[in-house]
Design a protein around this motif. Sequence first.
Motif, PDB file in Angstrom:
ATOM      1  N   UNK A 240       0.832  -1.204   0.000  1.00  0.00           N
ATOM      2  CA  UNK A 240       0.000   0.000   0.000  1.00  0.00           C
ATOM      3  C   UNK A 240       0.872   1.261   0.000  1.00  0.00           C
ATOM      4  N   UNK A 241       1.954   1.232   0.809  1.00  0.00           N
ATOM      5  CA  UNK A 241       2.851   2.382   0.848  1.00  0.00           C
ATOM      6  C   UNK A 241       3.528   2.588  -0.505  1.00  0.00           C
ATOM      7  N   UNK A 242       3.937   1.469  -1.127  1.00  0.00           N
ATOM      8  CA  UNK A 242       4.601   1.571  -2.429  1.00  0.00           C
ATOM      9  C   UNK A 242       3.643   2.141  -3.481  1.00  0.00           C
ATOM     10  N   UNK A 243       2.379   1.665  -3.454  1.00  0.00           N
ATOM     11  CA  UNK A 243       1.396   2.177  -4.409  1.00  0.00           C
ATOM     12  C   UNK A 243       1.134   3.664  -4.178  1.00  0.00           C
ATOM     13  N   UNK A 244       1.025   4.057  -2.899  1.00  0.00           N
ATOM     14  CA  UNK A 244       0.796   5.467  -2.589  1.00  0.00           C
ATOM     15  C   UNK A 244       1.977   6.322  -3.058  1.00  0.00           C
ATOM     16  N   UNK A 245       3.194   5.797  -2.836  1.00  0.00           N
ATOM     17  CA  UNK A 245       4.379   6.529  -3.284  1.00  0.00           C
ATOM     18  C   UNK A 245       4.414   6.656  -4.804  1.00  0.00           C
ATOM     19  N   UNK A 246       4.013   5.566  -5.488  1.00  0.00           N
ATOM     20  CA  UNK A 246       4.000   5.596  -6.955  1.00  0.00           C
ATOM     21  C   UNK A 246       2.980   6.605  -7.474  1.00  0.00           C
ATOM     22  N   UNK A 247       1.803   6.647  -6.808  1.00  0.00           N
ATOM     23  CA  UNK A 247       0.777   7.610  -7.217  1.00  0.00           C
ATOM     24  C   UNK A 247       1.248   9.043  -6.979  1.00  0.00           C
ATOM     25  N   UNK A 248       1.891   9.247  -5.826  1.00  0.00           N
ATOM     26  CA  UNK A 248       2.388  10.580  -5.526  1.00  0.00           C
ATOM     27  C   UNK A 248       3.455  11.007  -6.541  1.00  0.00           C
ATOM     28  N   UNK A 249       4.319  10.055  -6.907  1.00  0.00           N
ATOM     29  CA  UNK A 249       5.363  10.346  -7.891  1.00  0.00           C
ATOM     30  C   UNK A 249       4.750  10.669  -9.250  1.00  0.00           C
ATOM     31  N   UNK A 250       3.729   9.885  -9.629  1.00  0.00           N
ATOM     32  CA  UNK A 250       3.075  10.133 -10.915  1.00  0.00           C
ATOM     33  C   UNK A 250       2.381  11.491 -10.920  1.00  0.00           C
ATOM     34  N   UNK A 251       1.731  11.827  -9.776  1.00  0.00           N
ATOM     35  CA  UNK A 251       1.057  13.116  -9.689  1.00  0.00           C
ATOM     36  C   UNK A 251       2.065  14.260  -9.780  1.00  0.00           C
ATOM     37  N   UNK A 252       3.204  14.086  -9.107  1.00  0.00           N
ATOM     38  CA  UNK A 252       4.243  15.118  -9.164  1.00  0.00           C
ATOM     39  C   UNK A 252       4.778  15.272 -10.595  1.00  0.00           C
ATOM     40  N   UNK A 253       4.965  14.133 -11.274  1.00  0.00           N
ATOM     41  CA  UNK A 253       5.457  14.186 -12.651  1.00  0.00           C
ATOM     42  C   UNK A 253       4.444  14.874 -13.568  1.00  0.00           C
TER      43      UNK A 253
ATOM     44  N   UNK B 115       2.203  17.126 -12.626  1.00  0.00           N
ATOM     45  CA  UNK B 115       2.205  18.563 -12.341  1.00  0.00           C
ATOM     46  C   UNK B 115       3.405  19.250 -12.994  1.00  0.00           C
ATOM     47  N   UNK B 116       4.556  18.555 -12.937  1.00  0.00           N
ATOM     48  CA  UNK B 116       5.746  19.129 -13.564  1.00  0.00           C
ATOM     49  C   UNK B 116       5.554  19.255 -15.076  1.00  0.00           C
ATOM     50  N   UNK B 117       4.908  18.243 -15.656  1.00  0.00           N
ATOM     51  CA  UNK B 117       4.668  18.268 -17.099  1.00  0.00           C
ATOM     52  C   UNK B 117       3.730  19.407 -17.478  1.00  0.00           C
ATOM     53  N   UNK B 118       2.688  19.568 -16.663  1.00  0.00           N
ATOM     54  CA  UNK B 118       1.744  20.658 -16.939  1.00  0.00           C
ATOM     55  C   UNK B 118       2.430  22.018 -16.805  1.00  0.00           C
ATOM     56  N   UNK B 119       3.275  22.126 -15.785  1.00  0.00           N
ATOM     57  CA  UNK B 119       3.985  23.386 -15.589  1.00  0.00           C
ATOM     58  C   UNK B 119       4.879  23.697 -16.781  1.00  0.00           C
ATOM     59  N   UNK B 120       5.579  22.650 -17.258  1.00  0.00           N
ATOM     60  CA  UNK B 120       6.453  22.850 -18.414  1.00  0.00           C
ATOM     61  C   UNK B 120       5.639  23.217 -19.652  1.00  0.00           C
ATOM     62  N   UNK B 121       4.482  22.564 -19.793  1.00  0.00           N
ATOM     63  CA  UNK B 121       3.632  22.861 -20.953  1.00  0.00           C
ATOM     64  C   UNK B 121       3.113  24.294 -20.892  1.00  0.00           C
ATOM     65  N   UNK B 122       2.728  24.697 -19.678  1.00  0.00           N
ATOM     66  CA  UNK B 122       2.226  26.067 -19.537  1.00  0.00           C
ATOM     67  C   UNK B 122       3.316  27.088 -19.820  1.00  0.00           C
ATOM     68  N   UNK B 123       4.527  26.762 -19.398  1.00  0.00           N
ATOM     69  CA  UNK B 123       5.644  27.666 -19.681  1.00  0.00           C
ATOM     70  C   UNK B 123       5.862  27.798 -21.182  1.00  0.00           C
ATOM     71  N   UNK B 124       5.805  26.640 -21.866  1.00  0.00           N
ATOM     72  CA  UNK B 124       5.972  26.642 -23.321  1.00  0.00           C
ATOM     73  C   UNK B 124       4.858  27.421 -24.004  1.00  0.00           C
ATOM     74  N   UNK B 125       3.623  27.170 -23.519  1.00  0.00           N
ATOM     75  CA  UNK B 125       2.484  27.866 -24.113  1.00  0.00           C
ATOM     76  C   UNK B 125       2.548  29.364 -23.858  1.00  0.00           C
ATOM     77  N   UNK B 126       3.024  29.727 -22.665  1.00  0.00           N
ATOM     78  CA  UNK B 126       3.143  31.156 -22.356  1.00  0.00           C
ATOM     79  C   UNK B 126       4.146  31.822 -23.291  1.00  0.00           C
ATOM     80  N   UNK B 127       5.249  31.110 -23.529  1.00  0.00           N
ATOM     81  CA  UNK B 127       6.252  31.652 -24.441  1.00  0.00           C
ATOM     82  C   UNK B 127       5.682  31.778 -25.849  1.00  0.00           C
ATOM     83  N   UNK B 128       4.927  30.759 -26.257  1.00  0.00           N
ATOM     84  CA  UNK B 128       4.309  30.809 -27.587  1.00  0.00           C
ATOM     85  C   UNK B 128       3.294  31.938 -27.664  1.00  0.00           C
TER      86      UNK B 128
END
Length: 272
Positions: A113-126, A128-141
């Motif tokens: 259960x801890x491993x699954x929770x950690x994996x979900x948290x990692x995926x969520x963080x990834x 969010x990072x992807x969305x942030x990068x996309x927004x940065x790119x879109x803002x530049x565009x």
Amino acid sequence: MSHTAHIPSHRKPRRSASKVSLRAGVAGGVLSTIALAGAAAPANAAQPVTETIEMPTLTGSLATTAAATVQATKTVAADLQLQAAQDAAASSAAKDAKKAKDDAEQKAAEAKAKAEAAAKAKAAAAERASRSAERTTLSAAASTATSTFKASNATGSAAAIVNFALAQVGKAYVSGATGSSAYDCSGLVQAAYRQVGVDLPRVSQDQSATGTQVSLSNLQPGDILYWGSSGSAYHVAIYVGGGNFVGAQNPSTGVVERSLDWDQPTGAVRVL
């Protein structure tokens, strides 16, 4: 000489002890036979006993047998006690093993259960990072698109609407939101036109029927694009020129700038 010297005695000679020594089982059998004989012939009971019967004595062999029996009994008792102790030990060991197994399974489940929770948290963080990068790119565009558009011939109210729409690129999509940090599709269009004093209807269905219908081949910056049919559109956006539009698309992308080829609209209306 006595007159009785030649009278033969009725007593039989005494047998030697070694000849009449019998095992306990034989002596019992003799006694039983005598008892039966006495019961069958009571008339002879009054006659004097003319024979002496000696009781058998225990021999060394019988004593040895008895001792062996006692020892065997003790051995069986000891074996039973040992078996009982072994059974108790086995039962205790089985209980301990079951408890250990249950504990191990519980720990494994908790670790999973801890491993699954950690994996979900990692995926969520990834994500969010992807969305942030996309927004940065879109803002530049968006900044590039804004500069390009300002250099074009667009002026007046149309330019104000387009500039406002481009400035919202990268913000979140929230159903029912009208700004300033989040929008839905019709909320963004309504907010953009409010910059030039035009109060549009709130929902996309009504916005798609406002103003004059124009051909997609004759678009001008500031025109309202719609998807669906006029009066019942399910999505709207703002044409910003150069074959692109700005719209609050969905919760995954937020406010973005896209090419008309990315998602061809159904029609357009001109309000200005």
